[in-house]
Write a protein that holds these residues in place. Structure first.
Motif, PDB file in Angstrom:
ATOM      1  N   PRO A   1       5.889   1.590   9.139  1.00  0.00           N
ATOM      2  CA  PRO A   1       6.806   0.945   8.187  1.00  0.00           C
ATOM      3  C   PRO A   1       6.093   0.038   7.183  1.00  0.00           C
ATOM      4  N   ASP A   2       4.836  -0.301   7.470  1.00  0.00           N
ATOM      5  CA  ASP A   2       4.079  -1.140   6.551  1.00  0.00           C
ATOM      6  C   ASP A   2       3.562  -0.361   5.345  1.00  0.00           C
ATOM      7  N   LEU A   3       3.640   0.984   5.411  1.00  0.00           N
ATOM      8  CA  LEU A   3       3.154   1.826   4.318  1.00  0.00           C
ATOM      9  C   LEU A   3       4.329   2.309   3.473  1.00  0.00           C
ATOM     10  N   ASP A   4       4.180   2.211   2.209  1.00  0.00           N
ATOM     11  CA  ASP A   4       5.213   2.641   1.258  1.00  0.00           C
ATOM     12  C   ASP A   4       5.043   4.146   1.018  1.00  0.00           C
ATOM     13  N   PHE A   5       5.871   4.931   1.695  1.00  0.00           N
ATOM     14  CA  PHE A   5       5.760   6.392   1.609  1.00  0.00           C
ATOM     15  C   PHE A   5       6.669   6.904   0.491  1.00  0.00           C
ATOM     16  N   ARG A   6       6.077   7.534  -0.511  1.00  0.00           N
ATOM     17  CA  ARG A   6       6.826   8.022  -1.665  1.00  0.00           C
ATOM     18  C   ARG A   6       6.752   9.546  -1.747  1.00  0.00           C
TER      19      ARG A   6
ATOM     20  N   ALA B   1       8.549  11.788   5.673  1.00  0.00           N
ATOM     21  CA  ALA B   1       9.058  10.450   5.381  1.00  0.00           C
ATOM     22  C   ALA B   1       9.629   9.792   6.627  1.00  0.00           C
ATOM     23  N   SER B   2      10.330  10.589   7.429  1.00  0.00           N
ATOM     24  CA  SER B   2      10.927  10.050   8.647  1.00  0.00           C
ATOM     25  C   SER B   2       9.856   9.550   9.616  1.00  0.00           C
ATOM     26  N   TYR B   3       8.782  10.317   9.746  1.00  0.00           N
ATOM     27  CA  TYR B   3       7.717   9.904  10.666  1.00  0.00           C
ATOM     28  C   TYR B   3       7.076   8.605  10.199  1.00  0.00           C
ATOM     29  N   PHE B   4       6.739   8.532   8.917  1.00  0.00           N
ATOM     30  CA  PHE B   4       6.084   7.326   8.414  1.00  0.00           C
ATOM     31  C   PHE B   4       7.018   6.119   8.460  1.00  0.00           C
ATOM     32  N   ALA B   5       8.305   6.356   8.246  1.00  0.00           N
ATOM     33  CA  ALA B   5       9.255   5.240   8.320  1.00  0.00           C
ATOM     34  C   ALA B   5       9.298   4.653   9.725  1.00  0.00           C
ATOM     35  N   GLU B   6       9.157   5.528  10.742  1.00  0.00           N
ATOM     36  CA  GLU B   6       9.239   5.062  12.135  1.00  0.00           C
ATOM     37  C   GLU B   6       7.925   4.472  12.623  1.00  0.00           C
TER      38      GLU B   6
ATOM     39  N   MET C   1       0.844  -1.186   0.000  1.00  0.00           N
ATOM     40  CA  MET C   1       0.000   0.000   0.000  1.00  0.00           C
ATOM     41  C   MET C   1       0.882   1.239   0.000  1.00  0.00           C
ATOM     42  N   SER C   2       0.610   2.182  -0.925  1.00  0.00           N
ATOM     43  CA  SER C   2       1.500   3.335  -1.087  1.00  0.00           C
ATOM     44  C   SER C   2       0.799   4.653  -0.793  1.00  0.00           C
ATOM     45  N   ILE C   3       1.578   5.573  -0.214  1.00  0.00           N
ATOM     46  CA  ILE C   3       1.153   6.947   0.018  1.00  0.00           C
ATOM     47  C   ILE C   3       2.116   7.841  -0.742  1.00  0.00           C
ATOM     48  N   LEU C   4       1.579   8.757  -1.511  1.00  0.00           N
ATOM     49  CA  LEU C   4       2.413   9.676  -2.284  1.00  0.00           C
ATOM     50  C   LEU C   4       2.297  11.075  -1.710  1.00  0.00           C
ATOM     51  N   TYR C   5       3.443  11.687  -1.413  1.00  0.00           N
ATOM     52  CA  TYR C   5       3.503  13.051  -0.899  1.00  0.00           C
ATOM     53  C   TYR C   5       3.919  13.973  -2.032  1.00  0.00           C
ATOM     54  N   ARG C   6       3.015  14.905  -2.388  1.00  0.00           N
ATOM     55  CA  ARG C   6       3.307  15.864  -3.440  1.00  0.00           C
ATOM     56  C   ARG C   6       2.979  17.261  -2.913  1.00  0.00           C
TER      57      ARG C   6
END
Length: 308
Positions: free
Chosen positions: A24-29, A16-21, A1-6
């Motif tokens: 981690p199950d979400l693909d932050f792009r 990105a740092s927050y979502f990575a921590e 499952m992906s989230i795109l930040y534009r």
């Protein structure tokens, strides 16, 4: 499952740092490193052009990265995709700080003292109590109510105007078109915090200014198209308005030749009254994503019929 930040690229790393921590199950792009757009289910964006949205066949939710959504073409967002605005403490606190600063600067004549400083003139002005001034806020949403609550701590007389009735302790409230004129009558400082909709575009105009007491001041922290520029200049030059503090303009950036830049009674800031803060916004947005994944109702969903 992906989230795109534009959105705002300088702040992308914090998101990105927050979502990575914490997710981690979400693909932050981060745009423009988008990968396969067929995998994007959530979009965080300020600008969402129709041609871009058309490339996201699996999009489930569009999150605005700011408090407003007037920059989004609703017709380009399929009806089944919720449009969610950003309501987070960083935006609210920033707006409260900015408006408090602007109101107090007007109340204590700081702009007149800037002129006196430049001329090396020592001339104390009368200092009225805050209770002698009436401050009016147009738009009693989350930002407007927060601003009114803070201004109450200084002792100002307070008024609020909203499309629909809204009660707030210590605030004289008005609602609807029929009560706009009574609201304006007596406002020494008028603050615009309205959402931008077809009905509010151009609302800060000659007719409205003439309903204010002579010498009133304007603070516009809504949107640039709320204001009819020529009508403001006319009101300032005639003395109907004493000063205007504008954080928003149309267009942005304001062209160098625009008369606002050189008018002695206009003070400009470059749309900085409040900004989304990743540290406080990311947790709120992630919780909304989790709510959607659990099949629960999303918070702060836009009512498309109202435009906010």
């Amino acid at each position: 499952m992906s989230i795109l930040y534009r959105s705002d690229l300088p702040r992308a790393a914090a998101w990105a740092s927050y979502f990575a921590e914490y997710a981690p199950d979400l693909d932050f792009r981060i745009w423009p490193d988008v990968g396969d757009l067929n995998e994007v289910e959530y979009l965080i964006a300020w600008q969402a052009p129709a041609e871009f949205l058309a490339t996201l066949p699996r999009l489930k939710v569009l999150f605005s990265s700011g408090a407003g959504v007037d920059h989004v073409d609703f017709s380009a967002v399929p009806a089944h995709i919720p449009l969610v605005r950003m309501v987070e403490p960083g935006i609210i606190n920033g707006m409260v700080e900015y408006v408090s600063l602007a109101v107090l600067a007007l109340h204590r004549d700081f702009f007149d003292y800037v002129v006196a400083n430049d001329a090396r003139v020592w001339h104390p002005l009368e200092v009225p109590p805050a209770s002698a001034r009436t401050i009016g806020v147009m738009g009693m949403g989350s930002l407007g109510c927060a601003v009114l609550e803070r201004l109450a701590t200084y002792g100002f007389r307070l008024r609020g105007w909203n499309r629909s009735p809204r009660d707030l302790d210590g605030v004289e409230s008005f609602a609807g078109a029929d009560q706009l004129q009574p609201f304006l009558d007596g406002c020494d400082v008028l603050i615009c915090l309205l959402p931008l909709t077809p009905s509010t575009k151009g609302i800060l105009n000659r007719e409205l200014f003439s309903a204010l007491p002579a010498g009133a001041a304007l603070i516009n922290v809504g949107r640039g198209p709320h204001l009819v520029d020529a009508d403001l200049l006319e009101a300032l030059d005639s003395g109907q308005l004493s000063r205007a503090i504008l954080d928003v303009t149309e267009p942005e950036p304001l062209p160098m030749e625009h008369p606002f830049w050189t008018h002695s009674r206009v003070f400009l800031t470059p749309h900085v009254a409040s900004m989304t803060q990743p540290e406080s916004a990311a947790p709120i947005l992630l919780e909304n994503v989790r709510r959607h994944q659990r099949g629960e109702p999303l918070t702060d969903v836009i009512d498309r019929s109202r435009g906010y």
